[in-house]
Design a protein around this motif. Structure first.
Motif, PDB file in Angstrom:
ATOM      1  N   VAL A  87       0.828  -1.210   0.000  1.00 37.91           N
ATOM      2  CA  VAL A  87       0.000   0.000   0.000  1.00 37.91           C
ATOM      3  C   VAL A  87       0.861   1.258   0.000  1.00 37.91           C
ATOM      4  N   ALA A  88       0.238   2.360  -0.398  1.00 35.21           N
ATOM      5  CA  ALA A  88       0.798   3.698  -0.215  1.00 35.21           C
ATOM      6  C   ALA A  88       0.249   4.247   1.097  1.00 35.21           C
ATOM      7  N   GLY A  89       1.111   4.823   1.929  1.00 33.92           N
ATOM      8  CA  GLY A  89       0.675   5.342   3.215  1.00 33.92           C
ATOM      9  C   GLY A  89       0.107   6.749   3.110  1.00 33.92           C
ATOM     10  N   ALA A  90      -0.126   7.376   4.256  1.00 36.41           N
ATOM     11  CA  ALA A  90      -0.771   8.686   4.292  1.00 36.41           C
ATOM     12  C   ALA A  90       0.072   9.756   3.593  1.00 36.41           C
ATOM     13  N   PHE A  91       1.407   9.706   3.715  1.00 30.13           N
ATOM     14  CA  PHE A  91       2.249  10.686   3.020  1.00 30.13           C
ATOM     15  C   PHE A  91       2.231  10.432   1.513  1.00 30.13           C
ATOM     16  N   ASP A  92       2.355   9.174   1.119  1.00 34.57           N
ATOM     17  CA  ASP A  92       2.385   8.827  -0.297  1.00 34.57           C
ATOM     18  C   ASP A  92       1.071   9.186  -0.988  1.00 34.57           C
ATOM     19  N   ASN A  93      -0.036   9.206  -0.231  1.00 33.03           N
ATOM     20  CA  ASN A  93      -1.352   9.580  -0.758  1.00 33.03           C
ATOM     21  C   ASN A  93      -1.699  11.052  -0.534  1.00 33.03           C
ATOM     22  N   LEU A  94      -0.829  11.797   0.149  1.00 34.24           N
ATOM     23  CA  LEU A  94      -1.165  13.155   0.568  1.00 34.24           C
ATOM     24  C   LEU A  94      -1.324  14.097  -0.620  1.00 34.24           C
ATOM     25  N   ALA A  95      -2.410  14.862  -0.633  1.00 32.83           N
ATOM     26  CA  ALA A  95      -2.656  15.815  -1.719  1.00 32.83           C
ATOM     27  C   ALA A  95      -1.494  16.803  -1.839  1.00 32.83           C
ATOM     28  N   ASN A  96      -0.987  16.973  -3.054  1.00 33.39           N
ATOM     29  CA  ASN A  96       0.056  17.947  -3.396  1.00 33.39           C
ATOM     30  C   ASN A  96       1.410  17.666  -2.756  1.00 33.39           C
ATOM     31  N   TYR A  97       1.620  16.442  -2.225  1.00 29.68           N
ATOM     32  CA  TYR A  97       2.943  16.129  -1.686  1.00 29.68           C
ATOM     33  C   TYR A  97       3.998  16.187  -2.785  1.00 29.68           C
ATOM     34  N   TYR A  98       3.693  15.596  -3.932  1.00 31.84           N
ATOM     35  CA  TYR A  98       4.665  15.520  -5.027  1.00 31.84           C
ATOM     36  C   TYR A  98       4.623  16.757  -5.925  1.00 31.84           C
ATOM     37  N   GLY A  99       3.502  17.462  -5.944  1.00 32.92           N
ATOM     38  CA  GLY A  99       3.416  18.677  -6.733  1.00 32.92           C
ATOM     39  C   GLY A  99       3.670  18.441  -8.213  1.00 32.92           C
ATOM     40  N   ASN A 100       4.251  19.424  -8.883  1.00 29.65           N
ATOM     41  CA  ASN A 100       4.611  19.326 -10.298  1.00 29.65           C
ATOM     42  C   ASN A 100       6.087  18.945 -10.394  1.00 29.65           C
ATOM     43  N   GLN A 154       5.524   1.448  12.317  1.00 27.07           N
ATOM     44  CA  GLN A 154       5.495   2.767  11.693  1.00 27.07           C
ATOM     45  C   GLN A 154       4.048   3.123  11.385  1.00 27.07           C
ATOM     46  N   TRP A 155       3.671   4.367  11.682  1.00 27.23           N
ATOM     47  CA  TRP A 155       2.299   4.794  11.424  1.00 27.23           C
ATOM     48  C   TRP A 155       2.298   6.246  10.969  1.00 27.23           C
ATOM     49  N   ASP A 156       1.260   6.623  10.242  1.00 27.59           N
ATOM     50  CA  ASP A 156       1.094   8.019   9.853  1.00 27.59           C
ATOM     51  C   ASP A 156      -0.387   8.336   9.693  1.00 27.59           C
ATOM     52  N   ILE A 157      -0.723   9.608   9.839  1.00 25.09           N
ATOM     53  CA  ILE A 157      -2.102  10.074   9.738  1.00 25.09           C
ATOM     54  C   ILE A 157      -2.133  11.353   8.903  1.00 25.09           C
ATOM     55  N   SER A 158      -3.290  11.655   8.308  1.00 21.76           N
ATOM     56  CA  SER A 158      -3.397  12.850   7.479  1.00 21.76           C
ATOM     57  C   SER A 158      -4.814  13.398   7.504  1.00 21.76           C
ATOM     58  N   ALA A 159      -4.931  14.688   7.177  1.00 25.32           N
ATOM     59  CA  ALA A 159      -6.225  15.351   7.030  1.00 25.32           C
ATOM     60  C   ALA A 159      -6.131  16.305   5.845  1.00 25.32           C
ATOM     61  N   THR A 160      -7.184  16.341   5.030  1.00 28.58           N
ATOM     62  CA  THR A 160      -7.203  17.177   3.828  1.00 28.58           C
ATOM     63  C   THR A 160      -8.508  17.950   3.770  1.00 28.58           C
ATOM     64  N   TYR A 161      -8.424  19.217   3.390  1.00 26.24           N
ATOM     65  CA  TYR A 161      -9.615  20.044   3.250  1.00 26.24           C
ATOM     66  C   TYR A 161      -9.527  20.828   1.950  1.00 26.24           C
ATOM     67  N   THR A 162     -10.586  20.782   1.153  1.00 24.23           N
ATOM     68  CA  THR A 162     -10.647  21.505  -0.112  1.00 24.23           C
ATOM     69  C   THR A 162     -11.709  22.587  -0.038  1.00 24.23           C
ATOM     70  N   PHE A 163     -11.333  23.807  -0.372  1.00 28.28           N
ATOM     71  CA  PHE A 163     -12.300  24.903  -0.378  1.00 28.28           C
ATOM     72  C   PHE A 163     -12.081  25.720  -1.650  1.00 28.28           C
ATOM     73  N   ASN A 213     -10.941  26.615  -4.969  1.00 23.37           N
ATOM     74  CA  ASN A 213      -9.867  26.098  -5.812  1.00 23.37           C
ATOM     75  C   ASN A 213      -8.578  25.816  -5.034  1.00 23.37           C
ATOM     76  N   ILE A 214      -8.673  25.722  -3.721  1.00 17.97           N
ATOM     77  CA  ILE A 214      -7.503  25.519  -2.865  1.00 17.97           C
ATOM     78  C   ILE A 214      -7.667  24.240  -2.048  1.00 17.97           C
ATOM     79  N   THR A 215      -6.587  23.463  -1.967  1.00 21.06           N
ATOM     80  CA  THR A 215      -6.574  22.249  -1.159  1.00 21.06           C
ATOM     81  C   THR A 215      -5.435  22.333  -0.146  1.00 21.06           C
ATOM     82  N   ALA A 216      -5.754  22.131   1.123  1.00 26.02           N
ATOM     83  CA  ALA A 216      -4.756  22.119   2.198  1.00 26.02           C
ATOM     84  C   ALA A 216      -4.691  20.721   2.794  1.00 26.02           C
ATOM     85  N   ALA A 217      -3.487  20.238   3.075  1.00 25.59           N
ATOM     86  CA  ALA A 217      -3.323  18.889   3.621  1.00 25.59           C
ATOM     87  C   ALA A 217      -2.226  18.890   4.680  1.00 25.59           C
TER      88      ALA A 217
END
Length: 326
Positions: free
Chosen positions: A110-123, A186-195, A197-201
């Motif tokens: 699986v991909a964890g919370a960081f690997d799935n995090l919105a905009n982690y990898y960007g452009n 190893q564990w990780d957690i994440s939260a994402t909010y979209t409002f 045209n902006i997404t914060a994670a």
């Protein structure tokens, strides 16, 4: 990624049960790549052919109650960047998923919370996406493996309205230098909010440290926004108690980066990214790239950038080629 359904099979004879299906998707890319001082071997050229072929195989079925079951394996063949020759090719570890409404649970590779995090990898500029805003991060989080067996872990995500919450757990990871007794939790957690045209994670992860040592950890905040033809991302993080780099330099500290993409016209997109960290041993990267859409899922791509690890000399890298999605 454009996905085309190549084959479906109706299997189950029980009345009212939804049909199962098998899907194939992926992409191919090939071109020319340049890495300054690619190898200490004089027989290895700095310029070489680069390539990747990726085929995802997904088995999917859905119950009468709307619960979706999926299984994925991936076939992938890459070049070996260190030698300029063809690299390994093979089947990776399987990932299994159960999806119902806004709930998703993955198990296996699986991909964890960081690997799935919105905009982690960007452009990421370049045919090979070799420049990233996250370059200053030295913490090894749970990530999906395209060419190996991956971790035998679990990932959970729940989305409701504009919010999404994620978490992952790997019982015996060897990341972050934890090899004693077969690994550590190893564990990780994440939260994402979209409002609008902006997404914060926001994400936080931690690994059990070796006996008598502190627990390595990472916290990351990302922001992404789209304004017409322009899109951009911001990245800020901090890792602690990570191993020293190969030169023995400190890697704990603040990480930061930025990336952007701009649609110049109907077919041409320009990209750029910059990443760095405050520690002496962090990796700094910056570069620009371009994508020209040929239609039908095909494009021409290329980029040029520079990477520097700690006090070591910087390395210039560039590539150009074609990519086609299927």
């Amino acid at each position: 990624m454009k996905k085309v359904l190549f084959a479906t099979t109706a299997l189950i004879a029980t009345a009212g049960v939804a049909a199962a299906e098998v899907k194939f998707s992926g992409y191919g890319r090939f071109g020319i790549g340049y890495i300054e001082d690619r190898s200490t071997n004089d027989n290895v050229s700095d310029t070489a052919l680069v390539s990747r072929f990726r085929l995802n195989i997904d088995g999917i079925t859905e119950t009468d109650g709307g619960v979706r079951f999926e299984g994925r394996v991936r076939l992938q063949a890459d070049d070996d960047a260190s030698t300029g020759e063809a690299g390994s090719a093979g089947l990776n570890g399987a990932r299994f998923s159960v999806i119902f409404g806004g709930l998703r649970v993955d198990a296996g590779n699986v991909a964890g919370a960081f690997d799935n995090l919105a905009n982690y990898y960007g452009n990421e500029p370049g045919l090979e996406n070799f420049i990233g805003q996250y370059s200053g991060v030295d913490y090894e989080f749970l990530a999906y493996s395209s060419t190996g067996s991956g971790a035998n872990a679990v990932f959970f995500q729940y989305a409701v309205g504009d919010f999404a919450f994620g978490a992952s757990y790997d019982q015996n990871t060897t990341n972050n230098g934890n090899t004693a007794l077969g690994g550590a939790d190893q564990w990780d957690i994440s939260a994402t909010y979209t409002f609008n045209n902006i997404t914060a994670a926001l994400a936080y992860g931690q690994t059990d440290g070796p006996a008598g040592a502190d627990d390595p950890s990472l916290v990351v905040l990302t922001l992404g926004a789209e304004f017409g033809d322009f899109s951009g991302t911001l990245f800020v993080g901090r890792d602690s108690d990570t191993p020293l780099n190969d030169a023995g330099e400190e890697t704990d500290g603040t990480n930061y980066g930025i990336s952007a993409a701009y649609n110049v016209g109907s077919a041409l997109t320009l990209t750029a990214a910059y990443g760095d960290g405050s520690a002496d041993g962090d990796t700094q990267q910056y570069g620009i790239g371009a994508i020209y859409d040929l239609g039908g899922g095909a494009s021409l791509r290329g980029g040029i950038g520079r990477s520097k690890v700690g006090s070591a000399d910087g390395t210039t890298r560039a590539d150009f080629g074609a990519q086609f999605n299927f």
